[in-house]
Each structure stands twice: as C-alpha cells, then as structure tokens.
Motif scaffolding. Structure first.
Motif, PDB file in Angstrom:
ATOM      1  N   ALA A   9      -6.290  -5.145   8.126  1.00 46.57           N
ATOM      2  CA  ALA A   9      -6.443  -3.974   8.284  1.00 46.57           C
ATOM      3  C   ALA A   9      -6.716  -3.397   6.511  1.00 46.57           C
ATOM      4  CB  ALA A   9      -5.222  -3.300   8.545  1.00 46.57           C
ATOM      5  N   PRO A  10      -8.063  -2.731   6.811  1.00 42.72           N
ATOM      6  CA  PRO A  10      -8.829  -2.159   5.655  1.00 42.72           C
ATOM      7  C   PRO A  10      -7.315  -1.054   4.963  1.00 42.72           C
ATOM      8  CG  PRO A  10      -9.820  -1.250   7.404  1.00 42.72           C
ATOM      9  CD  PRO A  10      -8.476  -2.564   8.408  1.00 42.72           C
ATOM     10  N   ARG A  11      -6.670  -1.755   4.462  1.00 42.17           N
ATOM     11  CA  ARG A  11      -5.362  -0.482   4.295  1.00 42.17           C
ATOM     12  C   ARG A  11      -6.170   0.675   2.499  1.00 42.17           C
ATOM     13  NH1 ARG A  11      -0.120  -1.396   5.427  1.00 42.17           N
ATOM     14  NH2 ARG A  11       0.336   1.286   4.372  1.00 42.17           N
ATOM     15  N   GLN A  12      -6.957  -0.103   2.185  1.00 43.94           N
ATOM     16  CA  GLN A  12      -7.374   0.255   0.682  1.00 43.94           C
ATOM     17  C   GLN A  12      -8.108   1.995   0.967  1.00 43.94           C
ATOM     18  OE1 GLN A  12      -8.454  -2.345   1.984  1.00 43.94           O
ATOM     19  NE2 GLN A  12     -10.991  -2.768   2.084  1.00 43.94           N
ATOM     20  N   LEU A  13      -7.804   1.250   2.658  1.00 49.19           N
ATOM     21  CA  LEU A  13      -9.155   2.561   2.921  1.00 49.19           C
ATOM     22  C   LEU A  13      -8.149   4.761   3.065  1.00 49.19           C
ATOM     23  CD1 LEU A  13     -11.557   1.813   5.249  1.00 49.19           C
ATOM     24  CD2 LEU A  13     -12.585   2.657   3.088  1.00 49.19           C
ATOM     25  N   THR A  27       4.747   8.374   0.217  1.00 51.33           N
ATOM     26  CA  THR A  27       5.440   8.321  -0.882  1.00 51.33           C
ATOM     27  C   THR A  27       6.423   9.199  -1.618  1.00 51.33           C
ATOM     28  OG1 THR A  27       4.885   7.058  -3.218  1.00 51.33           O
ATOM     29  CG2 THR A  27       3.642   8.789  -1.813  1.00 51.33           C
ATOM     30  N   TRP A  72       7.329   0.828  -9.774  1.00 50.67           N
ATOM     31  CA  TRP A  72       6.922  -0.050  -8.382  1.00 50.67           C
ATOM     32  C   TRP A  72       6.163  -0.017  -8.328  1.00 50.67           C
ATOM     33  CZ3 TRP A  72       4.513   0.954  -2.836  1.00 50.67           C
ATOM     34  CH2 TRP A  72       4.969   0.042  -2.759  1.00 50.67           C
ATOM     35  N   ALA A 126     -16.369   8.262   9.752  1.00 54.06           N
ATOM     36  CA  ALA A 126     -17.505   7.782   8.401  1.00 54.06           C
ATOM     37  C   ALA A 126     -17.500   8.691   7.853  1.00 54.06           C
ATOM     38  CB  ALA A 126     -18.587   7.108   8.978  1.00 54.06           C
ATOM     39  N   ARG A 127     -17.910   8.882   6.738  1.00 51.92           N
ATOM     40  CA  ARG A 127     -18.180  10.436   5.172  1.00 51.92           C
ATOM     41  C   ARG A 127     -19.417   9.189   4.562  1.00 51.92           C
ATOM     42  NH1 ARG A 127     -15.547   9.765   0.417  1.00 51.92           N
ATOM     43  NH2 ARG A 127     -13.100   8.423   0.550  1.00 51.92           N
ATOM     44  N   TYR A 155       0.929  -1.291  -0.134  1.00 55.60           N
ATOM     45  CA  TYR A 155      -0.335  -0.008  -0.035  1.00 55.60           C
ATOM     46  C   TYR A 155       0.842   1.523  -0.546  1.00 55.60           C
ATOM     47  CZ  TYR A 155      -4.193  -3.258   1.208  1.00 55.60           C
ATOM     48  OH  TYR A 155      -4.715  -3.810   1.243  1.00 55.60           O
ATOM     49  N   ALA A 156       2.459   1.464   0.162  1.00 54.66           N
ATOM     50  CA  ALA A 156       2.673   2.024   0.374  1.00 54.66           C
ATOM     51  C   ALA A 156       4.317   2.314   0.136  1.00 54.66           C
ATOM     52  CB  ALA A 156       2.370   2.782   1.595  1.00 54.66           C
ATOM     53  N   LEU A 157       5.235   3.163  -0.114  1.00 45.15           N
ATOM     54  CA  LEU A 157       6.315   3.023  -0.903  1.00 45.15           C
ATOM     55  C   LEU A 157       7.321   2.850   0.787  1.00 45.15           C
ATOM     56  CD1 LEU A 157       7.639   5.154  -3.687  1.00 45.15           C
ATOM     57  CD2 LEU A 157       8.135   2.327  -3.578  1.00 45.15           C
ATOM     58  N   LEU A 180     -20.275  10.647   0.580  1.00 45.36           N
ATOM     59  CA  LEU A 180     -19.245  10.687  -1.049  1.00 45.36           C
ATOM     60  C   LEU A 180     -19.473  11.864  -1.683  1.00 45.36           C
ATOM     61  CD1 LEU A 180     -22.009   8.006  -3.391  1.00 45.36           C
ATOM     62  CD2 LEU A 180     -19.384   7.477  -2.147  1.00 45.36           C
ATOM     63  N   ARG A 188      -5.704   6.991   3.221  1.00 42.81           N
ATOM     64  CA  ARG A 188      -5.414   8.380   2.203  1.00 42.81           C
ATOM     65  C   ARG A 188      -7.146   8.735   1.767  1.00 42.81           C
ATOM     66  NH1 ARG A 188      -1.290   8.024  -2.336  1.00 42.81           N
ATOM     67  NH2 ARG A 188      -1.197   5.511  -1.730  1.00 42.81           N
ATOM     68  N   ASN A 189      -8.140   8.063   2.352  1.00 45.34           N
ATOM     69  CA  ASN A 189      -9.694   7.593   1.547  1.00 45.34           C
ATOM     70  C   ASN A 189     -10.533   8.071   2.601  1.00 45.34           C
ATOM     71  OD1 ASN A 189      -9.891   7.230  -2.010  1.00 45.34           O
ATOM     72  ND2 ASN A 189      -8.894   5.214  -0.644  1.00 45.34           N
ATOM     73  N   ILE A 190      -9.760   8.133   4.108  1.00 47.92           N
ATOM     74  CA  ILE A 190     -10.683   8.505   4.907  1.00 47.92           C
ATOM     75  C   ILE A 190      -9.633   8.888   6.000  1.00 47.92           C
ATOM     76  CG2 ILE A 190     -11.943   7.500   6.970  1.00 47.92           C
ATOM     77  CD1 ILE A 190     -13.475   5.986   5.601  1.00 47.92           C
ATOM     78  N   HIS A 236     -23.338   8.348   6.099  1.00 45.50           N
ATOM     79  CA  HIS A 236     -22.823   7.571   6.463  1.00 45.50           C
ATOM     80  C   HIS A 236     -21.207   5.875   6.310  1.00 45.50           C
ATOM     81  CE1 HIS A 236     -22.285  11.881   8.227  1.00 45.50           C
ATOM     82  NE2 HIS A 236     -23.156  11.562   8.464  1.00 45.50           N
TER      83      HIS A 236
END
Lengths: 333, 333
Positions: free
Chosen positions: A223-227, A184, B150, A204-205, A169-171, A207, A229-231, B3
């Motif tokens: 861990a839901p790392r895809q979240l 990154t 990468w 929680a948010r 998920y990250a450098l 759209l 930088r999105n939350i 939410h």
C-alpha cells in the motif's frame, strides 16, 4: 499440501458453505466468513459497479476487471466523472499502458489527445471530508502505550470504528460501510480520507490538477499510503485483479510501455446498470457493522489457529480485506 | 507524461548520475540516492547472493531472480540449509508451482518426494533473537502520542534505529545493516525479528516443523506481517522480482497450479560464489548508517516535492526499500 501457508486458503473459502466438519476446525477469518448469516451481507449498489473488459488474449474466459466505486462522502466529484466517462463509452478502445512492479497498473488514453465528454473536468476539491465518521471512538492519540496496554489497545474493538492498532500514516483508521479510511483530529475538527490499499483504484493526475478520472491506476503492491490525501481514491478492484497484477512490467520512462504494441487494449468499460444481463454483475460485502465482521477482524489481528504460534496482536488496515462475494443470479450465493 | 505518478520514477533513477540540472530539482528519495557518495555504499557478501534461473520462456534475456540471503543474527539455520541445497544443485529441475495474488509465489519440489541433502533438516529454532539491536533508542512505547508530538515522533531520526512511526505489528521497528526488522520489549528483554515485506523470501513449512528452506516463497503483495515470528524470513529478491510477481495465478487448492504443465521449471539455483563470471553478480546497498540513507528515509516520510501537497509525516517500514544496485564489473556503478 504440507508446505503451504495455510492462511492463503482464505480467498478460496470465502463462499464455501459451512459444514459440520468445518465448524469443528479452528476459527480462522475464512471460517468466520463461511459461518456468517445471509442477513449480515449488504448488496453493493449496481451504480457503484464498473466493469472493464480487456481485449481477448486467447484465454478461455473474457478478462473482466470489476471495480467497486467509492461511495459518499468520499471522492464523489471524480466518481461522477467516471460514471460519465463510462456512459460515454470513452474508455472503449483505450488501453492499459503503464505497469510498475510493486506500484501500479495504469490505463486510459495514453495519447492524451482523446477529447473528454462535456462536463468532465478536473474537480477543484480536496481529498478529505470533515464528516466525523469516528464518532465517540476511544482516543488512540492519547492512549497509554506502555507495552502491555498497547498490545491490548491493538486488539480491534467492535462495530464502527474498529481500531487497527497504530499506523504510520494517520492518527486514526477504521472501516465504515465496507471501506477502510483514515483520519486525524477529533470531533468537530475531524478530517477523514479514503486510503490506498492493494487493489484500490486512484486518479492519475499532473502537478497542476486533481485529475479527471479518465486515467486510472490500481495498486499492485504494498500500500503506497504516502499517496493518501495527495490523489483521489475512487474505488477498488473486487474481481479480476489478477488480470492487472500479472501484466508485463513496463520498461519505458516511469514504467510506461515503450511501444503501443505492448499495451493491453480495453474492449469496453461499462457500469453494471448499463450492460445486458445486469443480474450477472451483482456483489455483496460482509457488513462492517456485523458481528461476523467484528469476529473476522479480531481473528485477523490474533490468528490462533494451528499454523500460528505468535498472534500479531494487531493488524494493518490494508490486511483486513473486507469480504466481498458475487451474488449468483440462481440464488446460490 | 503529465498523468504519471511521479514518485514511480524512483526505481528508474537509482543509478542515475547527478547532474547540475537534477541538483536544482526538488529533493526526492531518488535524488538523494543519486547524490550519495560511493563510499556510502556497502557491497553485499557474495556468499549471500543466490541466483535462480527460470526456464527459457522465449523472452530475449534469461529470467534470473537474484535473492540476497539474510545476514546474522537472523534465520541462520535456514540460510545454511539454503546454501547446502544450492551447492547440492537440489533445486535444479524443480519448479515454481504456487502463485496466489496479493500473497506469495512459491517454489521447490512440488512432488515432495525429492530426497534432501545430508544435514538439511528442519531447524529446532525460534524466529527471534534476543540481541538488543535497538540500543538506546527513544522509547516509542511510552511516547506522548497526542497529535502534534505524535506527528513529530513519526519523523524518522538519524542512524541506527530510525523510527518509522507506529506499527500495528511491533512496538519497535528499524533498519540495521540494510535490513528492516521489528522488536518488542527493551534492553535486556529485547527480542527482534526479521519481517515480511514485498519481495521478501520465507521458508514454507507445515504445522509441525519450521521448514528446511527447500520450499521457498516470495511475497508478491501487501506485507503479510502476521507471518512475522511464525515463519523464517531468509532473504529478499533484489533483482528479477517481476519474473515472480507476473506469473499466472494458480487456480488449484491454495493457489497451487492444477497441473504440472502450468509450473515454471527452475533451470538452476546457485550461490554467486559458485557460478562462472562471479564478477557479474555483485551488488551493493546504501549503508543504513549513512547520511544519505537518513535523508532518504526522511524524504520517504515527508515528501515535499511538487507532486505532494500533504506529506505523510511517517512511513511504513515496508515502504522504505533499502536502495540496492548492481555493481558493473566495468567499474561504472
């Protein structure tokens, strides 16, 4: 107890005194923490401690969930909203209304009709900071990753900017002032952000907005790392996590309880600075700049006690829980 | 529902029919699975389905935990023990006796006095196989990992050997015949092994042996990948995980319940082939060789629906849950 996974004894040993016997046993993350010196521990600022008391369910002790709020430079607009909401007693009488297995437990005002305190608005803010916390770390991104040196590169190095090996998920990822974060780019272009690990608390948010912080969730699974930088990640549960992780899973849309009778009422939420007997709500973490923490990470990445036949040679940053312990007001921490 | 974390709707949508309306909505992992064709699904062998019925706790439905056993070439000596134990009805009357938050829920004979069926012994076996399942995958270990390429390299490629980006625990990781695994070395030197993800089931053991499979645990937190290659992974929970993850955490040594009154009795454990109405215990998984699975992984790694502003560009292999669904005997799966 021959069939137990021995590493699981760690949480039970965190605050155990060091005995001569233990010093003769194999070095483990638990033994390293137990052997740390008092001056390696840092008290968490009382204004960063949030206490959520759940309604009595007939259990002997109150069900208190203690959350450490995220320190600067991360997520501060939401953290300030959370302090305002707590001081306004906004959460009192709200509820935990959504639980999804291997995902999150979420609380706040399920009716979405409760007016927010003045000034609590959804921040227009990004989830990253351009502060270069990585300093002059070795550049993971261009490391020679042929197997042997790659295995070596996964071994954590000392102090700020410990490397946790490679991450989808990250450098870059590190632990700084007691918190894991990812990043990154490098140097002047550096962007860093807080991450989602088990027990971490996010905003929680919808759209359209970034959320205010009135509706919060805690991660109760992988861990839901895809979240990231999105939350906004605004804190982590440091005590009472089991009260959130054991709740009945919701069977309504997206895991919201189908009826309000299933909700767990929230009695009150306060900052530690605003409760009676504040001295009972003090915690400290093992300094992530300390020698003991460096040894702790090294041990986490390379378990070589009797139970382990193959040390991993690396560790997921979310598997390096920063040691945190309660400070006994009687002085026996 | 403004939410909610929208991605959490995934598990609720897995078996949803595709409607014209959904086809116009953004592509998500859920919409890809919903749009898959029936011939992309593979039935799980009935002899690989293990059902554990927990004692009635007053809930309306029986608390059944359904476990898929690990197929060859992984962990077969333990899997055979587990089939023998189930056929001998060995677990009937035993209990779930240990629950550690963010770690495991464990069951079996807490008294450690129950005789094992003839032939059930702790295998003298390693946890790896030398079978080269990676074929001629691109060599992650020597990839140019300067940032731009990468990020590209983290994008999953198609079919067998999908790359999940970089991993602290292994040089290589992939999903094959519906199961995630990790590996190191290449070609003739290849070693691969099954991994610990949320819901995966492993064989508790002591310091001297590999365990028989009579004492099993399910992971209820962040993947404890440091256990990979140190414990036999023998299966995963495919239904009823919430019955294990919501259990009261143990307060005794290493999370074992302090009194047997706290245990959850196990009514029975059977293979699907040995229960009445076997047709009610059939499941299928989305072929990991299918176009839909490749698109599913790509979407998992690069969420671009409205909720996501920053696609991760990669995904942890334990965040790529292989879609599994119940087969309705009425033929309406």
């Amino acid at each position: 107890m021959k069939h137990l996974l021995l590493i699981a004894a760690l949480p039970l040993c965190l605050a155990a005194p060091v005995t001569a016997q233990e010093e003769e046993e194999p070095v483990t993350p638990a033994s390293i923490v137990a052997a740390s010196s008092p001056d390696e521990w840092v008290e968490i600022a009382p204004e960063d401690i949030l206490i959520m008391r759940l309604a009595d369910d007939g259990s002997e002790a109150p069900r208190d969930v203690v959350i450490q709020l995220m320190p600067p430079p991360f997520s501060q607009p939401w953290v300030q909203n959370i302090r305002t909401l707590a001081r306004a007693r906004w959460w009192d009488g709200t509820s935990v209304y959504r639980v999804v297995d291997n995902w999150v437990t979420q609380w706040g005002d399920v009716s979405e009709e409760k007016a927010l305190p003045e000034g609590v608005v959804s921040p227009v803010a990004g989830y990253e900071t351009s502060k270069d916390l990585f300093g002059d770390l070795p550049d993971v991104g261009t490391a020679d990753t042929t197997q042997e040196s790659w295995i070596q590169s996964m071994r954590p190095t000392l102090r700020l900017g410990i490397q946790f090996g490679l991450d989808p998920y990250a450098l870059r990822r590190s632990i700084w002032k007691g918190w894991p974060f990812a990043g990154t780019h490098f140097g002047d272009d550096s962007l860093v952000w807080p991450i989602h690990c088990y027990g971490h608390v996010g905003v929680a948010r919808d759209l359209e907005t970034t959320g205010t912080g009135s509706e919060l969730y805690a991660v109760i699974g992988h861990a839901p790392r895809q979240l990231d930088r999105n939350i906004a990640v605004v804190g982590r549960v440091i005590e009472g996590m089991e009260h959130l992780s054991t709740m009945k899973r919701g069977t309504g849309d997206a895991g919201v309880y189908e009826s309000r009778e299933e909700d767990t009422p929230i009695e009150w939420v306060r900052l530690a600075t605003d409760v009676e007997e504040s001295e009972h709500w003090r915690y400290e973490y093992l300094s992530t700049d300390s020698d003991s923490f460096a040894a702790y990470v090294e041990s986490r990445a390379n378990r070589n006690d009797a139970f382990y036949t193959v040390p991993a040679g690396g560790v997921d940053i979310c598997n390096v829980q920063v040691p945190i312990r309660w400070i006994d007001p009687e002085g026996d921490s």
